[in-house]
Scaffold this motif. Structure first.
Motif, short mmCIF file in Angstrom:
data_model
loop_
_atom_site.label_atom_id
_atom_site.label_comp_id
_atom_site.label_asym_id
_atom_site.label_seq_id
_atom_site.Cartn_x
_atom_site.Cartn_y
_atom_site.Cartn_z
N LEU A 25 0.86 -1.19 0.00
CA LEU A 25 0.00 0.00 0.00
C LEU A 25 0.89 1.23 0.00
O LEU A 25 1.80 1.34 0.82
CB LEU A 25 -0.91 0.03 1.23
N MET A 26 0.64 2.12 -0.93
CA MET A 26 1.43 3.35 -0.99
C MET A 26 0.55 4.56 -0.87
O MET A 26 -0.59 4.60 -1.35
CB MET A 26 2.25 3.42 -2.29
N LYS A 27 1.06 5.58 -0.18
CA LYS A 27 0.42 6.89 -0.12
C LYS A 27 0.85 7.65 -1.36
O LYS A 27 2.03 7.89 -1.57
CB LYS A 27 0.86 7.65 1.13
N VAL A 28 -0.10 7.97 -2.21
CA VAL A 28 0.21 8.61 -3.48
C VAL A 28 0.60 10.06 -3.27
O VAL A 28 -0.12 10.82 -2.60
CB VAL A 28 -0.99 8.51 -4.45
N ASN A 29 1.73 10.45 -3.81
CA ASN A 29 2.13 11.86 -3.82
C ASN A 29 1.61 12.52 -5.09
O ASN A 29 0.89 13.52 -5.02
CB ASN A 29 3.65 12.00 -3.72
N THR A 44 3.30 2.77 2.82
CA THR A 44 2.75 2.95 4.17
C THR A 44 2.39 1.63 4.85
O THR A 44 2.20 1.59 6.06
CB THR A 44 1.49 3.84 4.13
N GLU A 45 2.27 0.56 4.06
CA GLU A 45 1.93 -0.74 4.63
C GLU A 45 2.40 -1.83 3.67
O GLU A 45 2.32 -1.66 2.45
CB GLU A 45 0.43 -0.85 4.86
N ILE A 46 2.88 -2.94 4.22
CA ILE A 46 3.30 -4.06 3.37
C ILE A 46 2.64 -5.34 3.84
O ILE A 46 2.35 -5.51 5.03
CB ILE A 46 4.84 -4.23 3.35
N GLY A 47 2.40 -6.26 2.90
CA GLY A 47 1.83 -7.55 3.25
C GLY A 47 2.83 -8.42 3.99
O GLY A 47 4.04 -8.18 3.98
N SER A 48 2.33 -9.47 4.59
CA SER A 48 3.15 -10.33 5.45
C SER A 48 4.29 -11.03 4.71
O SER A 48 5.30 -11.40 5.31
CB SER A 48 2.27 -11.38 6.14
N ASN A 49 4.14 -11.21 3.40
CA ASN A 49 5.18 -11.90 2.62
C ASN A 49 6.10 -10.95 1.86
O ASN A 49 6.98 -11.40 1.13
CB ASN A 49 4.54 -12.87 1.63
N VAL A 50 5.91 -9.65 1.99
CA VAL A 50 6.69 -8.67 1.22
C VAL A 50 8.06 -8.49 1.86
O VAL A 50 8.18 -8.28 3.07
CB VAL A 50 5.95 -7.32 1.15
N VAL A 53 10.57 -4.27 -0.23
CA VAL A 53 10.39 -2.87 0.16
C VAL A 53 9.91 -2.83 1.60
O VAL A 53 9.42 -3.83 2.14
CB VAL A 53 9.37 -2.15 -0.75
N LYS A 54 10.04 -1.65 2.19
CA LYS A 54 9.61 -1.48 3.58
C LYS A 54 8.82 -0.18 3.71
O LYS A 54 8.86 0.68 2.82
CB LYS A 54 10.82 -1.45 4.51
N VAL A 55 8.13 -0.06 4.81
CA VAL A 55 7.38 1.16 5.08
C VAL A 55 8.34 2.35 5.09
O VAL A 55 9.42 2.29 5.69
CB VAL A 55 6.63 1.06 6.43
N GLY A 56 7.94 3.41 4.40
CA GLY A 56 8.78 4.61 4.30
C GLY A 56 9.56 4.71 3.00
O GLY A 56 10.07 5.78 2.67
N LEU A 62 5.73 -5.45 -8.74
CA LEU A 62 5.65 -4.31 -9.65
C LEU A 62 6.18 -3.03 -9.04
O LEU A 62 6.28 -2.01 -9.73
CB LEU A 62 4.20 -4.10 -10.11
N VAL A 63 6.51 -3.06 -7.75
CA VAL A 63 6.95 -1.86 -7.04
C VAL A 63 8.45 -1.65 -7.25
O VAL A 63 9.24 -2.58 -7.14
CB VAL A 63 6.62 -1.97 -5.54
N ILE A 64 8.82 -0.41 -7.57
CA ILE A 64 10.21 -0.06 -7.86
C ILE A 64 10.64 1.08 -6.96
O ILE A 64 10.01 2.15 -6.95
CB ILE A 64 10.37 0.33 -9.34
N LYS A 65 11.71 0.87 -6.20
CA LYS A 65 12.18 1.91 -5.29
C LYS A 65 12.84 3.05 -6.06
O LYS A 65 13.56 2.82 -7.03
CB LYS A 65 13.16 1.32 -4.27
N LEU A 66 12.58 4.26 -5.61
CA LEU A 66 13.19 5.45 -6.21
C LEU A 66 14.47 5.81 -5.47
O LEU A 66 14.48 5.85 -4.23
CB LEU A 66 12.22 6.63 -6.16
N PRO A 67 15.54 6.09 -6.18
CA PRO A 67 16.75 6.60 -5.52
C PRO A 67 16.46 7.92 -4.81
O PRO A 67 15.54 8.66 -5.17
CB PRO A 67 17.73 6.81 -6.68
N ASP A 68 17.25 8.22 -3.78
CA ASP A 68 17.04 9.45 -3.01
C ASP A 68 17.11 10.70 -3.90
O ASP A 68 16.47 11.71 -3.61
CB ASP A 68 18.08 9.56 -1.90
N SER A 69 17.88 10.62 -4.97
CA SER A 69 18.07 11.79 -5.83
C SER A 69 16.90 12.03 -6.78
O SER A 69 16.85 13.06 -7.46
CB SER A 69 19.35 11.63 -6.66
#
Length: 342
Positions: free
Chosen positions: A28-32, A66-72, A75-78, A128-135
């Motif tokens: 679950l993601m909080k959409v910006n 903001t939330e991840i399933g039990s098997n994820v 990625v992590k919250v935040g 399908l979730v892809i982490k964004l670099p800090d930059s």
């Protein structure tokens, strides 16, 4: 939560709906921000082949987990993330190809029970979730998906640095296709459109030559004369009548045209020119994971200012205005973002 619906053709409403619940392999993601895409406009006008109103619209997104399933585990919250918004088996007519865009049964946001991204919260499978670099800001992160379309087009076109390349249509996908071509080292580039302000965006992204085809009816021969000949590759990024034959006329013998735009109507094809000059017309459909990864890499490197395609950033409450702007080309709109978290 607030969600943007295409209620019926050309009718946008913002509704309060329940926040979606996640399964064990979902995030679950909080959409910006969520982007308005040309295919969203097809849905908005009731013309999309598989995404029909009423529907929570959108498939371009960037936000925070903001939330991840039990098997994820990946990625992590935040985490700041974007999503590659398509699922499928990679199976085409019974053959496993490995290309999700070939899948006999593709699923995308706004289809079935999968709500679109234009809401305060969005659920995605972990895969399908892809982490964004800090930059990479959210505004640039939301461009990963549409840029992946351009990257896949460049791949299908087999673009080489020495190619002479034309992009016909300077909407957001045309501009991001130009960016993908530039990222492959191409310098000899032409971009056409009927709107001067769109061509100015193309110049910002490094187009060597731009032409307003509405103001120059004989533009094909004129531009070939000015730029030293025909083109190796032509990308068709607008679905207007006659554009395929225009692309063929721009191509050199043995050249390749790539169809990137969504076409609603039949197109005429000059089969004599196609055959006698051994020109090619190649279909192009969305992208696959390598294209998405390359798109993120292009954005992270910042060598090409892809964020320049963003013309407006509107509150979700003004989503109807944003769709109208994009549909009617109002206020010099190009890529319009809808925000949910200021």
């Amino acid at each position: 939560m607030k969600a943007v619906y295409v209620e019926e053709a050309e009718t946008i409403k913002v509704k309060d709906i329940d926040r979606p619940k996640i399964k064990e392999n979902e995030v679950l993601m909080k959409v910006n921000v969520a982007g308005i895409c040309g295919s969203d406009i097809h849905t908005y006008k009731g013309l999309h082949p598989f995404r029909q109103p009423p529907v929570v619209i959108g498939h371009e997104v960037a936000g925070e987990v903001t939330e991840i399933g039990s098997n994820v585990t990946s990625v992590k919250v935040g985490d700041r993330v974007t999503v590659e918004p398509q699922m499928g088996t990679g199976e085409s007519e019974g053959e496993m190809t490995g290309n999700i865009n070939y899948s006999d049964e593709r699923l995308a946001p706004g289809m079935g029970d999968w709500l679109g991204t234009m809401a305060e919260y969005f659920v995605s499978p972990e895969s399908l979730v892809i982490k964004l670099p800090d930059s990479v800001s959210y505004d640039r992160g939301v461009l990963v998906e549409p840029l992946a379309v351009g990257v896949h087009a460049a791949f299908k076109g087999d673009v080489k640095p020495t190619d002479r390349v034309a992009v016909i249509g300077a909407g957001p996908i045309g501009l991001l296709t130009l960016a993908a071509v530039k990222a492959r080292g191409v310098e000899h580039t032409l971009v056409t459109d009927v709107l001067d302000y769109s061509l100015e965006y193309a110049q910002t992204l490094g187009a060597a030559k731009t032409v307003n085809t509405k103001e120059q009816p004989d533009w094909i021969e004129a531009v070939k004369k000015e730029m030293g000949g025909s083109f190796d590759k032509v990308f068709i990024t607008a679905g207007v009548p006659g554009i395929v034959n225009e692309a063929l006329s721009l191509l050199k013998k043995g050249g390749r045209a790539v169809t990137v735009a969504m076409f609603r109507n039949q197109q005429e094809v000059d089969i004599e020119q196609l055959q006698q000059n051994e020109k090619e017309i190649i279909g192009c459909m969305t992208y696959n994971r390598p294209d998405t990864e390359e798109a993120l890499s292009i954005i992270e490197k910042q060598e090409i200012p892809v964020e320049k395609v963003i013309s407006h950033r509107l509150s979700c409450e003004d989503a109807a205005k944003g769709f109208r702007m994009v549909d009617k080309k109002e206020d010099q709109s190009v890529k319009v973002l809808v925000e949910f978290d200021a």
